[in-house]
Design a protein around this motif. Sequence first.
Motif, PDB file in Angstrom:
ATOM      1  N   ARG A  30       0.828  -1.351  -0.061  1.00  0.00           N
ATOM      2  CA  ARG A  30      -0.051   0.027   0.043  1.00  0.00           C
ATOM      3  C   ARG A  30       0.854   1.226   0.117  1.00  0.00           C
ATOM      4  O   ARG A  30       1.194   1.994   1.114  1.00  0.00           O
ATOM      5  CB  ARG A  30      -0.939  -0.050   1.242  1.00  0.00           C
ATOM      6  N   LEU A  31       1.429   1.717  -1.298  1.00  0.00           N
ATOM      7  CA  LEU A  31       2.189   2.725  -1.260  1.00  0.00           C
ATOM      8  C   LEU A  31       1.802   3.468  -2.768  1.00  0.00           C
ATOM      9  O   LEU A  31       1.637   2.660  -3.586  1.00  0.00           O
ATOM     10  CB  LEU A  31       3.485   2.363  -1.372  1.00  0.00           C
ATOM     11  N   ILE A  32       1.665   4.849  -2.702  1.00  0.00           N
ATOM     12  CA  ILE A  32       1.219   5.522  -3.770  1.00  0.00           C
ATOM     13  C   ILE A  32       2.086   6.882  -3.592  1.00  0.00           C
ATOM     14  O   ILE A  32       2.512   7.441  -2.803  1.00  0.00           O
ATOM     15  CB  ILE A  32      -0.191   6.128  -3.866  1.00  0.00           C
ATOM     16  N   VAL A  33       2.478   7.268  -4.807  1.00  0.00           N
ATOM     17  CA  VAL A  33       3.020   8.768  -5.112  1.00  0.00           C
ATOM     18  C   VAL A  33       2.162   9.424  -6.173  1.00  0.00           C
ATOM     19  O   VAL A  33       1.672   9.083  -6.842  1.00  0.00           O
ATOM     20  CB  VAL A  33       4.527   8.384  -5.509  1.00  0.00           C
ATOM     21  N   ILE A  34       2.106  10.886  -5.803  1.00  0.00           N
ATOM     22  CA  ILE A  34       1.206  11.713  -6.431  1.00  0.00           C
ATOM     23  C   ILE A  34       2.073  13.231  -6.511  1.00  0.00           C
ATOM     24  O   ILE A  34       2.740  13.547  -5.726  1.00  0.00           O
ATOM     25  CB  ILE A  34       0.091  11.853  -5.435  1.00  0.00           C
ATOM     26  N   ASP A  35       1.726  13.758  -7.587  1.00  0.00           N
ATOM     27  CA  ASP A  35       2.224  15.358  -7.676  1.00  0.00           C
ATOM     28  C   ASP A  35       1.024  16.093  -8.709  1.00  0.00           C
ATOM     29  O   ASP A  35       1.261  15.686  -9.714  1.00  0.00           O
ATOM     30  CB  ASP A  35       3.491  15.253  -8.393  1.00  0.00           C
ATOM     31  N   THR A  36       0.302  16.787  -7.999  1.00  0.00           N
ATOM     32  CA  THR A  36      -0.662  17.608  -8.697  1.00  0.00           C
ATOM     33  C   THR A  36      -0.082  19.029  -9.080  1.00  0.00           C
ATOM     34  O   THR A  36      -1.025  19.783  -9.805  1.00  0.00           O
ATOM     35  CB  THR A  36      -2.118  17.459  -8.194  1.00  0.00           C
ATOM     36  N   SER A  37       0.954  19.352  -8.542  1.00  0.00           N
ATOM     37  CA  SER A  37       1.472  20.445  -8.519  1.00  0.00           C
ATOM     38  C   SER A  37       1.634  21.124 -10.026  1.00  0.00           C
ATOM     39  O   SER A  37       2.206  20.057 -10.910  1.00  0.00           O
ATOM     40  CB  SER A  37       2.615  20.803  -7.880  1.00  0.00           C
ATOM     41  N   GLU A  38       1.591  22.499 -10.507  1.00  0.00           N
ATOM     42  CA  GLU A  38       1.634  22.556 -11.732  1.00  0.00           C
ATOM     43  C   GLU A  38       3.295  22.587 -12.144  1.00  0.00           C
ATOM     44  O   GLU A  38       3.395  22.017 -13.354  1.00  0.00           O
ATOM     45  CB  GLU A  38       1.612  24.189 -11.947  1.00  0.00           C
ATOM     46  N   ASP A  39       4.271  22.972 -11.130  1.00  0.00           N
ATOM     47  CA  ASP A  39       5.575  22.868 -11.576  1.00  0.00           C
ATOM     48  C   ASP A  39       6.092  21.367 -11.440  1.00  0.00           C
ATOM     49  O   ASP A  39       7.366  21.194 -11.710  1.00  0.00           O
ATOM     50  CB  ASP A  39       6.444  23.927 -10.686  1.00  0.00           C
ATOM     51  N   ALA A  90     -14.223  16.273  -1.534  1.00  0.00           N
ATOM     52  CA  ALA A  90     -13.070  16.522  -0.666  1.00  0.00           C
ATOM     53  C   ALA A  90     -12.939  15.187   0.477  1.00  0.00           C
ATOM     54  O   ALA A  90     -13.895  14.466   0.529  1.00  0.00           O
ATOM     55  CB  ALA A  90     -13.431  17.857   0.167  1.00  0.00           C
ATOM     56  N   ILE A  91     -11.622  15.171   0.763  1.00  0.00           N
ATOM     57  CA  ILE A  91     -11.513  14.024   1.671  1.00  0.00           C
ATOM     58  C   ILE A  91     -10.422  14.171   2.623  1.00  0.00           C
ATOM     59  O   ILE A  91      -9.672  15.278   2.176  1.00  0.00           O
ATOM     60  CB  ILE A  91     -10.981  12.749   0.975  1.00  0.00           C
ATOM     61  N   ARG A  92     -10.245  13.653   3.759  1.00  0.00           N
ATOM     62  CA  ARG A  92      -9.223  13.629   4.860  1.00  0.00           C
ATOM     63  C   ARG A  92      -8.569  12.502   4.707  1.00  0.00           C
ATOM     64  O   ARG A  92      -9.299  11.260   4.878  1.00  0.00           O
ATOM     65  CB  ARG A  92      -9.804  14.233   6.089  1.00  0.00           C
ATOM     66  N   ALA A  93      -7.305  12.264   4.530  1.00  0.00           N
ATOM     67  CA  ALA A  93      -6.683  10.738   4.565  1.00  0.00           C
ATOM     68  C   ALA A  93      -5.353  11.163   5.622  1.00  0.00           C
ATOM     69  O   ALA A  93      -4.999  11.867   5.726  1.00  0.00           O
ATOM     70  CB  ALA A  93      -6.194  10.652   3.212  1.00  0.00           C
ATOM     71  N   GLU A  94      -5.139   9.785   6.206  1.00  0.00           N
ATOM     72  CA  GLU A  94      -3.934   9.768   6.943  1.00  0.00           C
ATOM     73  C   GLU A  94      -3.470   8.584   6.416  1.00  0.00           C
ATOM     74  O   GLU A  94      -3.711   7.577   5.764  1.00  0.00           O
ATOM     75  CB  GLU A  94      -4.461   9.186   8.547  1.00  0.00           C
ATOM     76  N   ALA A  95      -1.944   8.917   6.323  1.00  0.00           N
ATOM     77  CA  ALA A  95      -1.011   7.791   5.805  1.00  0.00           C
ATOM     78  C   ALA A  95       0.442   8.386   6.544  1.00  0.00           C
ATOM     79  O   ALA A  95       0.453   9.015   7.160  1.00  0.00           O
ATOM     80  CB  ALA A  95      -0.865   8.078   4.298  1.00  0.00           C
ATOM     81  N   GLU A 134      -5.447  16.857   3.860  1.00  0.00           N
ATOM     82  CA  GLU A 134      -6.872  17.592   3.581  1.00  0.00           C
ATOM     83  C   GLU A 134      -6.926  17.770   2.063  1.00  0.00           C
ATOM     84  O   GLU A 134      -6.037  18.442   1.637  1.00  0.00           O
ATOM     85  CB  GLU A 134      -7.012  18.730   4.091  1.00  0.00           C
ATOM     86  N   ALA A 135      -7.663  17.125   1.349  1.00  0.00           N
ATOM     87  CA  ALA A 135      -7.484  17.379  -0.159  1.00  0.00           C
ATOM     88  C   ALA A 135      -8.895  17.709  -0.520  1.00  0.00           C
ATOM     89  O   ALA A 135     -10.150  17.007  -0.322  1.00  0.00           O
ATOM     90  CB  ALA A 135      -6.907  16.114  -0.812  1.00  0.00           C
ATOM     91  N   ASP A 136      -8.920  18.643  -1.796  1.00  0.00           N
ATOM     92  CA  ASP A 136     -10.297  18.560  -2.337  1.00  0.00           C
ATOM     93  C   ASP A 136      -9.764  18.963  -4.029  1.00  0.00           C
ATOM     94  O   ASP A 136      -8.479  19.048  -4.128  1.00  0.00           O
ATOM     95  CB  ASP A 136     -10.905  20.189  -2.140  1.00  0.00           C
ATOM     96  N   VAL A 171      -9.455  13.979  -6.058  1.00  0.00           N
ATOM     97  CA  VAL A 171      -9.681  12.885  -6.962  1.00  0.00           C
ATOM     98  C   VAL A 171      -8.803  11.781  -7.136  1.00  0.00           C
ATOM     99  O   VAL A 171      -8.694  10.510  -7.249  1.00  0.00           O
ATOM    100  CB  VAL A 171     -10.114  13.455  -8.344  1.00  0.00           C
ATOM    101  N   CYS A 172      -7.352  12.515  -7.281  1.00  0.00           N
ATOM    102  CA  CYS A 172      -6.184  11.648  -7.471  1.00  0.00           C
ATOM    103  C   CYS A 172      -5.685  10.554  -6.507  1.00  0.00           C
ATOM    104  O   CYS A 172      -5.858   9.423  -6.617  1.00  0.00           O
ATOM    105  CB  CYS A 172      -5.129  12.550  -7.803  1.00  0.00           C
ATOM    106  N   ILE A 173      -6.212  11.000  -5.156  1.00  0.00           N
ATOM    107  CA  ILE A 173      -5.816  10.207  -3.981  1.00  0.00           C
ATOM    108  C   ILE A 173      -7.019   8.916  -4.193  1.00  0.00           C
ATOM    109  O   ILE A 173      -6.553   7.875  -3.904  1.00  0.00           O
ATOM    110  CB  ILE A 173      -6.140  10.838  -2.402  1.00  0.00           C
ATOM    111  N   GLN A 174      -8.198   9.281  -4.325  1.00  0.00           N
ATOM    112  CA  GLN A 174      -9.379   8.367  -4.228  1.00  0.00           C
ATOM    113  C   GLN A 174      -9.061   7.220  -5.790  1.00  0.00           C
ATOM    114  O   GLN A 174      -9.204   6.120  -5.250  1.00  0.00           O
ATOM    115  CB  GLN A 174     -10.616   8.823  -4.626  1.00  0.00           C
ATOM    116  N   HIS A 175      -8.672   7.810  -6.666  1.00  0.00           N
ATOM    117  CA  HIS A 175      -8.224   7.042  -7.830  1.00  0.00           C
ATOM    118  C   HIS A 175      -6.965   5.935  -7.574  1.00  0.00           C
ATOM    119  O   HIS A 175      -7.044   4.820  -7.845  1.00  0.00           O
ATOM    120  CB  HIS A 175      -7.822   7.840  -9.236  1.00  0.00           C
TER     121      HIS A 175
END
Length: 170
Positions: A57-66, A107-112, A123-125, A130-134
């Motif tokens: 159970r490991l995910i990586v995410i980057d939704t930042s513009e840069d 919106a969601i709140r996740a702990e990890a 805290e994400a919206d 969307v990305c965390i849920q996906h």
Amino acid sequence: MALLNILRYPDPRLHTVAKPVVSVEPRHRTLIADMLETMYEAKGIGLAATQVDVHERLIVIDTSEDRNQPLVLINPRIVWTSAGRHVNEEGCLSVPGIYDGVERFDAIRAEALDADGRGQTIEADGLLAVCIQHEMDHLLGKVFVEYLSALKRTRIKTKMLKQLREEVRA
Ligand code: NI
């Protein structure tokens, strides 16, 4: 660092349910670095370990513009969801070229745990929510096309298998 092979739908390994990370070890740091490199190279905004055939159970995410704000979620769990849900257009590195609407919590709140094994609350919206849920669906062996109609799914499967055949031939 190394680029990892991303499993492509309908590869049955994408339906494996990931196990919790018992403790964050050096091999996880290597995996995280490789997953981030693979995600950036593929121009994705998220990647679950399941997609690179590691069933933890490991995910990586980057939704930042840069593309400079990597987020690592180990053993993520959603502890709060908004009442509101909306359909958003989604895509997936395991289903290249396919985009379709999926309903998710606004919106969601996740702990990890983070990459150092420390607890974090997110805290994400918007796109990040969307990305965390996906990505968390991937850890349960679920690909976003499984929310679509059986007819659409069959068409997507056919298209993916055709793409793979053409790549093998090329
Ligand atoms: Ni995906």
